[in-house]
Scaffold this motif. Structure first.
Motif, PDB file in Angstrom:
ATOM      1  N   ARG A 138      26.284 -61.230   7.462  1.00 63.46           N
ATOM      2  CA  ARG A 138      26.488 -62.604   7.927  1.00 63.46           C
ATOM      3  C   ARG A 138      27.313 -63.359   6.886  1.00 63.46           C
ATOM      4  NH1 ARG A 138      21.128 -62.682   6.150  1.00 63.46           N
ATOM      5  NH2 ARG A 138      20.796 -64.219   4.477  1.00 63.46           N
ATOM      6  N   ASP A 139      27.990 -64.376   7.335  1.00 61.46           N
ATOM      7  CA  ASP A 139      28.821 -65.213   6.454  1.00 61.46           C
ATOM      8  C   ASP A 139      29.805 -64.387   5.636  1.00 61.46           C
ATOM      9  OD1 ASP A 139      27.363 -67.318   7.444  1.00 61.46           O
ATOM     10  OD2 ASP A 139      25.903 -67.252   5.807  1.00 61.46           O
ATOM     11  N   LYS A 140      30.315 -63.350   6.240  1.00 64.64           N
ATOM     12  CA  LYS A 140      31.336 -62.515   5.604  1.00 64.64           C
ATOM     13  C   LYS A 140      30.808 -61.785   4.371  1.00 64.64           C
ATOM     14  CE  LYS A 140      36.319 -62.611   5.221  1.00 64.64           C
ATOM     15  NZ  LYS A 140      37.531 -63.305   4.836  1.00 64.64           N
ATOM     16  N   ARG A 141      29.483 -61.572   4.327  1.00 64.37           N
ATOM     17  CA  ARG A 141      28.873 -60.836   3.229  1.00 64.37           C
ATOM     18  C   ARG A 141      27.867 -59.845   3.796  1.00 64.37           C
ATOM     19  NH1 ARG A 141      30.099 -63.483  -1.505  1.00 64.37           N
ATOM     20  NH2 ARG A 141      28.626 -62.226  -2.706  1.00 64.37           N
ATOM     21  N   ALA A 142      27.553 -58.809   2.995  1.00 64.96           N
ATOM     22  CA  ALA A 142      26.484 -57.869   3.335  1.00 64.96           C
ATOM     23  C   ALA A 142      25.289 -58.194   2.439  1.00 64.96           C
ATOM     24  CB  ALA A 142      26.955 -56.439   3.103  1.00 64.96           C
ATOM     25  N   TRP A 143      24.137 -58.407   3.077  1.00 60.09           N
ATOM     26  CA  TRP A 143      22.965 -58.938   2.360  1.00 60.09           C
ATOM     27  C   TRP A 143      21.869 -57.886   2.287  1.00 60.09           C
ATOM     28  CZ3 TRP A 143      22.973 -63.997   0.489  1.00 60.09           C
ATOM     29  CH2 TRP A 143      24.059 -64.796   0.915  1.00 60.09           C
ATOM     30  N   ALA A 144      21.316 -57.733   1.070  1.00 58.05           N
ATOM     31  CA  ALA A 144      20.119 -56.912   0.885  1.00 58.05           C
ATOM     32  C   ALA A 144      18.896 -57.749   1.240  1.00 58.05           C
ATOM     33  CB  ALA A 144      20.028 -56.441  -0.561  1.00 58.05           C
ATOM     34  N   PRO A 145      17.755 -57.074   1.546  1.00 56.68           N
ATOM     35  CA  PRO A 145      16.555 -57.835   1.900  1.00 56.68           C
ATOM     36  C   PRO A 145      16.114 -58.778   0.787  1.00 56.68           C
ATOM     37  CG  PRO A 145      16.277 -55.507   2.451  1.00 56.68           C
ATOM     38  CD  PRO A 145      17.544 -55.604   1.701  1.00 56.68           C
ATOM     39  N   ASP A 146      16.441 -58.446  -0.485  1.00 50.44           N
ATOM     40  CA  ASP A 146      15.986 -59.300  -1.585  1.00 50.44           C
ATOM     41  C   ASP A 146      16.920 -60.482  -1.846  1.00 50.44           C
ATOM     42  OD1 ASP A 146      18.201 -58.134  -2.670  1.00 50.44           O
ATOM     43  OD2 ASP A 146      17.127 -56.995  -4.230  1.00 50.44           O
ATOM     44  N   GLY A 147      17.927 -60.672  -1.009  1.00 55.44           N
ATOM     45  CA  GLY A 147      18.760 -61.862  -1.158  1.00 55.44           C
ATOM     46  C   GLY A 147      20.047 -61.621  -1.933  1.00 55.44           C
ATOM     47  N   ILE A 155      29.938 -50.188   6.871  1.00 57.60           N
ATOM     48  CA  ILE A 155      29.838 -51.267   5.881  1.00 57.60           C
ATOM     49  C   ILE A 155      28.429 -51.292   5.284  1.00 57.60           C
ATOM     50  CG2 ILE A 155      29.798 -53.785   5.620  1.00 57.60           C
ATOM     51  CD1 ILE A 155      32.088 -53.888   7.686  1.00 57.60           C
ATOM     52  N   LYS A 156      27.434 -51.113   6.144  1.00 58.78           N
ATOM     53  CA  LYS A 156      26.050 -51.152   5.655  1.00 58.78           C
ATOM     54  C   LYS A 156      25.797 -50.010   4.671  1.00 58.78           C
ATOM     55  CE  LYS A 156      23.489 -53.311   9.461  1.00 58.78           C
ATOM     56  NZ  LYS A 156      22.385 -53.050  10.390  1.00 58.78           N
ATOM     57  N   GLU A 157      26.316 -48.835   4.982  1.00 51.32           N
ATOM     58  CA  GLU A 157      26.091 -47.698   4.094  1.00 51.32           C
ATOM     59  C   GLU A 157      26.723 -47.951   2.727  1.00 51.32           C
ATOM     60  OE1 GLU A 157      27.512 -44.226   6.210  1.00 51.32           O
ATOM     61  OE2 GLU A 157      26.131 -44.664   7.859  1.00 51.32           O
ATOM     62  N   ARG A 158      27.956 -48.464   2.759  1.00 49.13           N
ATOM     63  CA  ARG A 158      28.631 -48.711   1.480  1.00 49.13           C
ATOM     64  C   ARG A 158      27.961 -49.863   0.736  1.00 49.13           C
ATOM     65  NH1 ARG A 158      33.541 -47.487  -1.148  1.00 49.13           N
ATOM     66  NH2 ARG A 158      34.102 -46.008   0.494  1.00 49.13           N
ATOM     67  N   ALA A 159      27.576 -50.882   1.458  1.00 50.15           N
ATOM     68  CA  ALA A 159      26.920 -52.035   0.820  1.00 50.15           C
ATOM     69  C   ALA A 159      25.595 -51.619   0.200  1.00 50.15           C
ATOM     70  CB  ALA A 159      26.709 -53.150   1.842  1.00 50.15           C
ATOM     71  N   ALA A 160      24.864 -50.758   0.912  1.00 47.81           N
ATOM     72  CA  ALA A 160      23.579 -50.303   0.379  1.00 47.81           C
ATOM     73  C   ALA A 160      23.798 -49.606  -0.957  1.00 47.81           C
ATOM     74  CB  ALA A 160      22.914 -49.352   1.384  1.00 47.81           C
ATOM     75  N   LYS A 161      24.844 -48.800  -1.003  1.00 50.82           N
ATOM     76  CA  LYS A 161      25.150 -48.094  -2.254  1.00 50.82           C
ATOM     77  C   LYS A 161      25.540 -49.088  -3.350  1.00 50.82           C
ATOM     78  CE  LYS A 161      28.040 -44.215  -3.349  1.00 50.82           C
ATOM     79  NZ  LYS A 161      29.176 -43.458  -2.854  1.00 50.82           N
ATOM     80  N   SER A 183      18.551 -51.775   6.371  1.00 48.83           N
ATOM     81  CA  SER A 183      17.961 -53.062   5.986  1.00 48.83           C
ATOM     82  C   SER A 183      19.031 -54.089   5.614  1.00 48.83           C
ATOM     83  CB  SER A 183      17.001 -52.866   4.808  1.00 48.83           C
ATOM     84  OG  SER A 183      17.724 -52.479   3.647  1.00 48.83           O
ATOM     85  N   ILE A 184      20.279 -53.647   5.506  1.00 46.88           N
ATOM     86  CA  ILE A 184      21.378 -54.573   5.162  1.00 46.88           C
ATOM     87  C   ILE A 184      21.714 -55.424   6.395  1.00 46.88           C
ATOM     88  CG2 ILE A 184      23.809 -54.689   4.477  1.00 46.88           C
ATOM     89  CD1 ILE A 184      22.195 -53.609   2.206  1.00 46.88           C
ATOM     90  N   GLU A 185      21.990 -56.692   6.161  1.00 49.56           N
ATOM     91  CA  GLU A 185      22.435 -57.576   7.251  1.00 49.56           C
ATOM     92  C   GLU A 185      23.818 -58.126   6.932  1.00 49.56           C
ATOM     93  OE1 GLU A 185      19.910 -60.778   8.390  1.00 49.56           O
ATOM     94  OE2 GLU A 185      18.158 -59.473   8.552  1.00 49.56           O
TER      95      GLU A 185
END
Lengths: 975, 242
Positions: free
Chosen positions: A786-795, A767-773, A782-784
């Motif tokens: 939480r709350d059923k979402r994948a978050w970048a460091p910039d929000g 999930i993190k790899e796809r979200a990062a893309k 760096s992706i986190e």
């Protein structure tokens, strides 16, 4: 004879055709009202209770004809899309574990609150008195009912959850407990949680999430084996031996086969003789393999002789009466010491059972282990104490009896839906007995109505499968209550002798434990239970020289097997009593004496690797395992304050002036258990994402009411940053879910939970790899989530739904999923302090248990509500062991109390007060810090009560249980 | 052979008596004992005669007595304010909730179980047993087997007096191994014991074990039961005369 009855069923006038002998239970279940459940035929369990004309009554001891003209209500009448407030209160408080009898409790509550909107606790408990619960100790059901009453009155109620308490110690050192320090004030149902500073706050783990199967259970929806019916299902019944020991000279089944409606009669003449051991254990099953499906010999009253499949239960029972069996009755032996004597009857004289240690003396196993030099240790000791204990036979008593339904599927593979704790072991063990390969056998485990080890056994699956194969029809085999007592499994009776050498300052220098274990006529769990007795009996205390010496002996009692605690309750009763008495002899405070010797963080667990299925020699070891975490000092401090330990020194309290025949006492026991079997217990898990960002989780782990599905789901949810409701848990089905050894050895949270954590972490990485893309972030780490979402460091963030839809339908198509398994090299120990307060009637010997407090270090409780429920239920089961439960026999080995009532388990209106403390420690090897909690509550109650009786009266009682006549006899000796 | 061959629900006592006069007939009150026993496979089946439609479930005052219809449920008696406090308490102790809502006072008399605390309570309340078509007999006579013909219609008890129970069991709600039930009226104390004979028995409060020969079982030997009989009788008498 067929009759017609008319009744108002859940508000609707209904005409029903049934047989004149049908119970109301069978008629309701046939109509699909599966919330009404079988536990017995005599109303003794209450699982079958419904409302007739608004009154709670048992339908198992009531003819359908008696209900003609009356109004009948089942819990289905309350079922709407939203939960009824009573159902909601049961869900919110974790008031059901297996939930087998929960519909009856909900109906009873509904009837009670109509007449009494604000019932007292005594009234609530009186209503529950007819519904036996082996799991919750009634603690949370009582809380649920009081909350339901408040909700229905329109009162506000706070959310249910644990109360957090500040620690009393620094985590390592003991403290003096100030008698003026007030006990925490909260309802008994509320877990007292003592958090550890090492444990970070988490979103789902550590929270009182409701059970994932809660809705199904409070609505009485299909859940258990008997709730699903195959078309054309036959009824299987088993002919059982009336003799404790006999050879079957001949069986004539011609009269039974001639009875219309009978489809098969199976026995030794028409079922292949294939040897096996019925204990549900890892491959290869420990020897000896001393059973066959149908033998030419019977070895206990209730042993299998033959089985019948017929159109109805009545026809099957009649067919059993028509089977003519010629027996040659043999002498029998029941006592484990007598069975080893020369001239005792040889119970396994057949040639095809191998690996019996000493067949002529009925010794099935000899087990030994030694560390150091025990003889040298005794020589060095200032004092040596020797003491012999005798512990008795009791039963698990699940309210759902053993039940299996077997059929051939359209591909003619054998499918067995069964109440088992070990679906994968059952598949592997069943296949050869029915002449099939493992790939042609499928085991489905639905919800289980309690197991406690009784269902860690391939007990009746082979009978159902043989009958299904013979008839080519689905066949259900369900034990009745008497069969459950006589032919399922029990706790091993033992004779235990401790010999302990101590120096003048109270340091242990040598300790020997000699056990003669009674395994009845079959080995099943004989080897492993007794090794656990040795392990648990010689691990709690540091001592440089230790020896375990054990004979396990065949007798003709009903078969012992796995029972929650698995050899530990026997050994820890003897150990904690023995240590208590040594302290008294030395003039030391018992807790101080035990503390001087008990293991602490860093202590070597030196006998452990030398016992069990994976036992090794000393030269095969690099180093001994050590204690990695222990919260025992905090447990002792919390427990002392809760029970008001200081009162035991007050003569006015011990001998109340207004009750001259009463003496009061308090007792303590130090408890230590294990978490899973290292290098052996294995669990697997697979997790896949769905279009909406939810997940399906498949586990082989076997939730038998404990909340395992919930706890494992919480672990995955925590990793994936979603709510528990977004994890859809399915367990277990050998065709569908990954392998798991099963629900035993306090392993599920630790082993299967770690497997789930690892699988979820694999999914998280994808999930993190796809979200990062998707978010244009270069570092997936760096992706986190939480709350059923994948978050970048910039929000910025992307929802898991958007991510899943992209993966399935738009870009780089893939099924995001992860599979993992886990086996542990470690066995971290949970610790606990068990306290008991009792009263002894010195004229009659009657002991009344007033209060039980257990403070447990189970690491991080993944779910404090389900964890505390485990402790509450376990303590009360342990109380039964100590206080009132026992198998009683006539001279011929026939059990005389094969009913609930004569076999006494605690009911709601006679419970002692209980309090549960969950003392957190961070166990680094466990998932989010968890250790085990399921079995340790079985370990300390018997010795704590025994030591309380000693403190109150001076009577040392070294046999269980503490029934009035036994205690009275001991008191006379003291006087 | 199906064990229950037929079910009858007569509307009158005469009809019920006629039905019960046939062979292999058994009266069905609450059914908690009769239904399980009748459903076991046997050589000869039974026909059950259900007494629920005979109007035998009323409780009525008769001067200084209370007449308890034989089909009155123990659960109802436990909460009926007209029932003497001791008997209401013993109805509650006799069985747990759901079974208590099914079992009847007439069925309890018919079963005559040795460890029934309710029967002991009825004995000290000087219960009489009325049967259809037969003269009333004292409960003590009925338990001894005298006059056991005819449908039990009513159990009458004296209302006055105060009572108590002293009991020993494995747990607080266990069926007592031995129980002493005492009632005091105008300075006279009556005591009945359970667990020391084939049925509950009235005993001499001053010499409670006289003539008793209890049967031993796993819960208590004969000697232990006699010991309990003495201790518990003394306690119950003390309590009720305090």
């Amino acid at each position: 004879m067929t009759i017609g009855i008319e009744l108002v069923l859940n508000g609707t006038p209904t005409t029903i055709e049934c047989e004149v002998h049908d119970t109301l239970l069978s008629v309701l279940r046939r109509r699909g009202l599966v919330s009404v459940r079988y536990g017995s035929d005599t109303g003794e369990t209450g699982a079958s209770a419904v409302l007739v004309d608004g009154r709670l009554v048992n339908t198992d001891c009531m003819l359908a004809a008696q209900a003609d003209g009356h109004e009948v209500m089942t819990v289905e009448a309350l079922n709407q899309p939203d939960l009824h407030p009573i159902q909601a209160a049961f869900v919110a408080t974790g008031a059901m574990q297996s939930g087998y009898s929960t519909p009856a409790m909900i109906l009873g509550t509904w009837a009670l609150l109509r007449h009494d909107p604000d019932p007292s606790e005594a009234t609530v408990r009186d209503m529950l008195s007819g519904i036996l619960d082996r799991e919750t100790a009634y603690v949370k059901p009582v809380e649920a009912i009081r909350r339901a009453a408040a909700l229905l009155r329109g009162d506000q109620v706070d959310p249910f959850g644990p109360v957090a308490l500040p620690p009393m110690t620094d985590g390592t050192n003991p403290v003096d407990v100030d008698p003026a320090d007030p006990r925490p004030d909260a309802s008994a149902a509320v877990p007292r949680l003592v958090p550890s500073r090492d444990v970070p706050d988490m979103a789902v783990v550590g929270k009182p999430e409701v059970k994932v199967d809660a809705v199904r259970l409070v609505k009485g929806n299909q859940a258990f084996t008997d709730d699903f019916e195959e078309r054309g299902q036959l009824v299987g019944k088993v002919l059982r031996s009336p003799h404790a020991h006999a050879r079957i000279v001949d069986i004539d089944d011609s009269r039974a086969l001639a009875l219309p409606g009978v489809h098969a009669v199976l026995h030794y003449k028409n079922v292949p003789r294939i040897k096996y051991a019925s204990g549900g254990q890892s491959w290869p099953n420990p020897h000896p393999h001393d059973q066959v499906s149908f033998d030419t010999k019977v070895r206990h009253v209730g042993d299998r002789v033959a089985a019948v499949a017929a159109e109805t239960a009545e026809i099957a029972e009649e067919a059993l009466r028509l089977i003519d069996v010629t027996y040659e009755v043999l002498p029998a032996v029941f006592d484990e010491l007598e069975a080893m004597e020369p001239g005792a009857p040889v119970i396994h004289d057949e040639e095809d059972t191998e690996h019996i240690h000493d067949r002529e003396r009925n010794i099935v196993h000899h087990i030994g282990a030694e560390r150091g030099n025990v003889e040298a240790g005794f020589a060095q000791a200032d004092r040596v104490f020797e003491q012999t204990f005798r512990v008795h036979q009791v039963q698990q008593v699940p309210i759902e009896n053993h039940i299996s339904v077997a059929w051939l599927d359209p591909d003619e593979r054998m499918v067995v839906r069964t109440a088992t704790q070990v679906p994968f072991h059952a598949r592997r063990m069943l296949a050869p007995l029915i002449g099939r390969e493992i790939k042609d056998v499928r085991i489905i485990k639905p919800r289980i109505g309690g197991g406690f080890g009784a269902k860690q056994e391939m007990l009746i699956e082979d009978i159902a499968a043989h009958l299904a194969q013979a008839t080519r029809r689905p066949v259900k085999v369900e034990l009745d209550r008497s069969e459950e007592f006589m032919s399922s499994r029990t706790r091993h009776p033992q004779t235990l002798t401790y010999k302990t050498g101590v120096t003048a300052d109270g340091t242990l220098v040598a300790q020997e434990l000699r056990i003669v274990g009674n395994t009845g006529p079959y080995g099943t769990h004989a080897y492993t239970v007794q090794t656990v007795s040795g392990l648990r009996g010689l691990t709690s205390y540091n001592c440089p020289n230790k020896r375990f010496d054990c004979d396990v002996v065949y007798t003709n009692i009903p078969v012992p097997g796995a029972y929650r605690g698995y050899g530990a309750p026997q050994a820890e009763f003897a150990l904690e009593a023995h240590m208590e008495d040594i302290a008294h002899e030395l003039g030391m405070d018992p807790i101080e004496f035990k503390r001087k010797n008990w293991v602490v963080v860093g202590s070597e667990l030196d006998i452990a690797p030398h016992l069990g299925e994976r036992a090794v020699e000393e030269d095969e070891l690099d180093e001994y395992p050590r204690v990695t975490s222990s919260g025992i000092e905090e447990c002792v401090a919390q427990g002392k304050r809760a029970i008001e330990w200081h009162r035991r020194l007050d003569p006015q309290w011990v001998s109340p002036p207004d009750r001259p025949h009463i003496r009061r006492g308090m007792g303590f026991a130090f408890c230590m258990h294990g978490t899973a079997i290292p290098f052996l217990d294995m669990g697997g898990c697979s997790i896949k994402i769905n279009d909406d960002g939810s997940f399906n989780m498949l586990i082989g782990a076997t939730d038998l009411g404990t909340g395992a599905d919930t706890v494992i789901g919480q672990i995955a949810a925590e990793v994936l940053g979603v709510d528990l409701d977004d994890i859809k848990v399915y367990s277990s089905d050998t065709d569908v879910t990954p392998f798991d050894t099963g629900a035993y050895a306090s392993s599920t949270t630790y082993i299967s939970g770690t497997a789930a954590k690892l699988a979820a972490e694999k999914v998280r990485e994808r999930i993190k790899e796809r979200a990062a893309k998707m978010l244009g972030v270069t570092e997936p780490c760096s992706i986190e989530l939480r709350d059923k979402r994948a978050w970048a460091p910039d929000g910025r963030s992307v929802s898991l739904e958007e991510l899943a839809l992209e993966a399935f339908h738009l870009e780089d198509h893939e099924q995001i999923m992860g599979t993992a398994s886990y086996v542990s090299p470690e066995c971290p120990a949970p610790f606990a302090a068990q306290f008991a307060e009792i009263e002894v009637d010195v004229d009659t010997g009657q002991v009344t248990v007033v209060k039980l407090v257990m403070a447990v270090d189970c690491g991080v409780a993944i779910n404090p509500v389900t964890a505390s429920g485990q402790v509450e239920g376990g303590m009360i089961q342990a109380l039964g062991y100590a206080h009132c439960e026992e198998y009683a026999f006539d001279d011929d080995g026939r059990m005389v109390n094969d009913r609930l009532g004569p076999y006494k388990i605690y009911r709601a209106d006679e419970m002692p007060e209980t309090e549960v403390y969950l003392v957190q420690t961070m166990e680094d090897s466990g998932p989010f810090g968890a250790k085990a909690v399921a079995e340790i509550p079985k370990d300390g109650v018997a010795p704590a009560i025994r030591n309380a009786i000693l403190q109150a009266t001076g009577a040392r009682i070294d046999d269980l249980p503490f029934t009035p006549q036994r205690v009275h006899g001991a008191l006379r000796e003291v006087r | 052979m199906p064990s229950v061959l037929a079910y009858h629900r007569p509307g009158s006592l005469d009809e019920a008596s006629t039905l019960l006069a046939g062979s292999n007939r058994r009266a069905l009150a609450g059914g908690t004992l009769v239904v399980p026993a009748s459903r076991r496979a046997v050589d000869v089946g039974v026909e059950l005669v259900d007494l629920q439609a005979l109007g035998l479930d009323a409780v009525e005052a008769r001067g200084e007595h209370l007449a308890l219809g034989a089909m009155t449920r123990l659960g109802d008696l436990a909460t009926d304010e007209r029932v003497p406090a001791l008997l209401a308490d013993l109805c509650r102790r006799e069985l747990p909730s759901a079974l208590r809502n099914q079992a009847t006072i007439g069925g309890t008399v018919g079963a005559a179980e040795s460890d029934s605390v309710l029967l002991a309570g009825l004995l000290v309340h000087r219960a009489d047993v009325e049967r259809h078509g037969a003269p009333a007999a004292s409960l003590a006579e009925a338990l001894a087997g005298a006059g056991d013909r005819g449908i039990v219609t009513t159990v009458t008890v004296e209302v006055a007096g105060r009572g108590t129970i002293a009991a020993t069991g494995r747990t607080p709600a266990d069926v007592p191994i031995v129980a002493a039930v005492a009632r005091e009226l105008s300075g006279t104390v009556t005591v009945a014991l359970t667990g020391v004979a084939d049925t509950p028995v009235l005993v001499d409060p001053g010499d409670p074990t006289a003539g008793l020969t209890p049967t031993s079982d796993f819960r208590g030997s004969a000697d232990y039961r006699l010991h309990l009989a003495s201790v518990l009788t003394e306690r119950a008498v003390q309590e009720v005369t305090r």
